[in-house]
Design a protein around this motif. Structure first.
Motif, PDB file in Angstrom:
ATOM      1  N   TYR A 266      63.158  -2.539  63.572  1.00 62.17           N
ATOM      2  CA  TYR A 266      63.620  -1.377  64.330  1.00 62.17           C
ATOM      3  C   TYR A 266      63.464  -0.078  63.543  1.00 62.17           C
ATOM      4  CZ  TYR A 266      65.647  -5.090  67.137  1.00 62.17           C
ATOM      5  OH  TYR A 266      65.813  -6.217  67.908  1.00 62.17           O
ATOM      6  N   ASN A 269      61.687   2.965  65.776  1.00 61.29           N
ATOM      7  CA  ASN A 269      62.381   3.503  66.956  1.00 61.29           C
ATOM      8  C   ASN A 269      63.890   3.305  66.885  1.00 61.29           C
ATOM      9  OD1 ASN A 269      62.287   0.724  67.189  1.00 61.29           O
ATOM     10  ND2 ASN A 269      62.167   0.760  69.431  1.00 61.29           N
ATOM     11  N   GLU A 272      65.989   5.665  69.294  1.00 62.17           N
ATOM     12  CA  GLU A 272      65.884   5.311  70.706  1.00 62.17           C
ATOM     13  C   GLU A 272      66.571   3.979  70.987  1.00 62.17           C
ATOM     14  OE1 GLU A 272      63.441   6.293  68.788  1.00 62.17           O
ATOM     15  OE2 GLU A 272      63.042   8.289  69.630  1.00 62.17           O
ATOM     16  N   TYR A 273      66.425   3.039  70.052  1.00 62.78           N
ATOM     17  CA  TYR A 273      67.063   1.732  70.219  1.00 62.78           C
ATOM     18  C   TYR A 273      68.585   1.870  70.246  1.00 62.78           C
ATOM     19  CZ  TYR A 273      68.501  -3.063  69.176  1.00 62.78           C
ATOM     20  OH  TYR A 273      69.105  -4.300  69.213  1.00 62.78           O
ATOM     21  N   THR A 274      69.107   2.727  69.388  1.00 66.25           N
ATOM     22  CA  THR A 274      70.554   2.947  69.350  1.00 66.25           C
ATOM     23  C   THR A 274      71.041   3.579  70.651  1.00 66.25           C
ATOM     24  OG1 THR A 274      70.490   3.212  66.939  1.00 66.25           O
ATOM     25  CG2 THR A 274      72.426   4.077  68.094  1.00 66.25           C
ATOM     26  N   LYS A 275      70.294   4.541  71.159  1.00 67.72           N
ATOM     27  CA  LYS A 275      70.670   5.149  72.441  1.00 67.72           C
ATOM     28  C   LYS A 275      70.704   4.104  73.550  1.00 67.72           C
ATOM     29  CE  LYS A 275      68.914   9.818  71.496  1.00 67.72           C
ATOM     30  NZ  LYS A 275      67.932  10.861  71.889  1.00 67.72           N
ATOM     31  N   GLU A 276      69.702   3.226  73.569  1.00 67.29           N
ATOM     32  CA  GLU A 276      69.661   2.179  74.589  1.00 67.29           C
ATOM     33  C   GLU A 276      70.884   1.273  74.492  1.00 67.29           C
ATOM     34  OE1 GLU A 276      66.035   0.092  74.053  1.00 67.29           O
ATOM     35  OE2 GLU A 276      64.741   1.798  74.579  1.00 67.29           O
ATOM     36  N   LYS A 277      71.259   0.905  73.275  1.00 69.59           N
ATOM     37  CA  LYS A 277      72.413   0.030  73.086  1.00 69.59           C
ATOM     38  C   LYS A 277      73.715   0.715  73.505  1.00 69.59           C
ATOM     39  CE  LYS A 277      70.729  -3.842  71.662  1.00 69.59           C
ATOM     40  NZ  LYS A 277      70.960  -5.088  72.444  1.00 69.59           N
ATOM     41  N   ILE A 279      73.966   3.029  75.785  1.00 70.33           N
ATOM     42  CA  ILE A 279      73.946   3.081  77.249  1.00 70.33           C
ATOM     43  C   ILE A 279      74.310   1.716  77.828  1.00 70.33           C
ATOM     44  CG2 ILE A 279      72.438   3.362  79.255  1.00 70.33           C
ATOM     45  CD1 ILE A 279      70.973   5.557  77.678  1.00 70.33           C
ATOM     46  N   GLU A 280      73.804   0.643  77.196  1.00 68.61           N
ATOM     47  CA  GLU A 280      74.185  -0.707  77.621  1.00 68.61           C
ATOM     48  C   GLU A 280      75.689  -0.922  77.481  1.00 68.61           C
ATOM     49  OE1 GLU A 280      72.060  -3.819  75.703  1.00 68.61           O
ATOM     50  OE2 GLU A 280      70.078  -3.020  76.215  1.00 68.61           O
ATOM     51  N   GLU A 285      74.241   9.243  78.654  1.00 73.86           N
ATOM     52  CA  GLU A 285      73.479   9.966  77.632  1.00 73.86           C
ATOM     53  C   GLU A 285      74.114  11.310  77.309  1.00 73.86           C
ATOM     54  OE1 GLU A 285      68.786  10.736  76.518  1.00 73.86           O
ATOM     55  OE2 GLU A 285      69.363   9.682  78.352  1.00 73.86           O
TER      56      GLU A 285
END
Length: 339
Positions: A266, A269, A272-277, A279-280, A285
């Motif tokens: 990781y 990215n 971006e990966y942290t933002k996705e997590k 949001i999950e 955002e």
């Protein structure tokens, strides 16, 4: 200062040539130190007025004491001079002008040190740096919970890293040597960067016993038996555990997102990966801010979902990019808060 007095009285100093050279060298060094200090502390300039609020009264007392001492030397000089003449008159004028100004200074000092309680503003908002690291093992759930329960913090600060299998967890150091028992569980991986561990491996480590053994802040003696037992059971917490605690108590979260090492799954990215997590997890955002740290490759992340109001003023007033480390904007919890 005394040299200036002599010059004002038109008296020769009779300095040796080496004394003159030494004075020039000292002046150059002093100017260089002042210039370098100004250049290296520009990010702290906006803290100067706040510092003067606290230290102003003490600086004033020191100035009064200094003037009192100087008075004896000036009085002695007067006794050896004619009572008339421009040098003596000028010296008197400047001395008394300075003295009057010094006694008028308190009228312009606004300090909580000399205010009545009814005029004081609200107490500072506190952020738990690594939780309550002075009375509990840093970056553990026990530390976060004590910061919330015992200190009534408005938010918690931590350090977040990503394991080799993609789990966000709380850990400050690059390796596990200082705050875990990695030497016992994985002796061959003592110096391995923490991001190369899976979260299952990390969860098998103890993150509290070191605090009891080393007593880094001299607070272990104050712990109860229940707290000692709790600390011995601490493990590496997930970011989601910290967010759950923040949601439960309606406090804010601030953390340094550390970039994974070269070659990590990781590494490219990680933001971006942290933002996705996040949001999950359930965050919008608009409820998170990612700010590139000015002094390193990491990012400062501010989660403002749980209580926008409590840190609104702090968040608006502090420009994170203008300081070396965002954490410097907040007060770390220390032992004095709990005594």
């Amino acid at each position: 200062m005394f040299a200036c007095l002599h010059m004002n009285l038109k008296e020769h100093l009779h300095l040796h040539v080496f004394h003159k050279i030494l004075l020039v060298v000292v002046d150059i060094i002093t100017i260089a130190i002042v210039v370098l200090s100004i250049l290296n502390t520009r990010f702290l300039w906006h803290f100067i007025p706040l510092s003067l609020m606290f230290f102003g009264p003490f600086l004033h007392l020191f100035a009064v004491m200094t003037m009192t001492v100087i008075t004896w030397f000036i009085a002695g000089a007067f006794g050896t001079l004619e009572r008339k003449g421009n040098p003596v008159r000028d010296l008197c004028v400047w001395y008394f002008l300075l003295l009057v100004a010094l006694y008028l200074v308190p009228l312009f000092i606004k300090s909580p040190c000399i205010l009545e309680g009814k005029h004081l503003t609200s107490k500072p908002r506190l952020i738990g740096h690594k939780g309550a690291e002075h009375i509990a093992p840093e970056n553990t759930m026990a530390s976060f919970e004590r910061a919330v329960d015992d200190c009534e913090v408005y938010g918690i600060e931590s350090d977040i890293r990503i394991s080799s299998d993609g789990e966000h967890f709380c850990m400050h150091d690059d390796t596990l040597e200082r705050t875990t028992n990695v030497q016992e569980i994985f002796p061959e991986r003592t110096s391995t960067l923490v991001e190369w561990f899976t979260f299952t491996d990390l969860k098998s480590l103890n993150t509290g016993s070191w605090f009891l053994e080393r007593d880094p802040f001299g607070t272990v003696a104050e712990l109860t038996d229940e707290q000692r037992t709790l600390y011995q059971e601490q493990t590496v917490p997930k970011l989601t555990e910290l967010l759950d605690l923040a949601s439960e108590h309606q406090i804010n979260v601030l953390f340094d997102l550390r970039p994974p090492p070269e070659g990590h799954p990781y590494q490219v990215n990680f933001v971006e990966y942290t933002k996705e997590k996040l949001i999950e997890y359930g965050l919008e955002e608009t409820e998170m801010d990612f700010m590139k740290a000015p002094n390193g490759p990491h990012y400062v992340v501010f989660i403002k979902k749980f209580d926008d109001r409590k840190l609104e003023n702090v968040y608006n007033d502090v420009t994170f990019q203008s300081i070396r480390n965002a954490s410097i904007a907040f007060m770390a919890l220390n032992k004095s808060l709990f005594s």
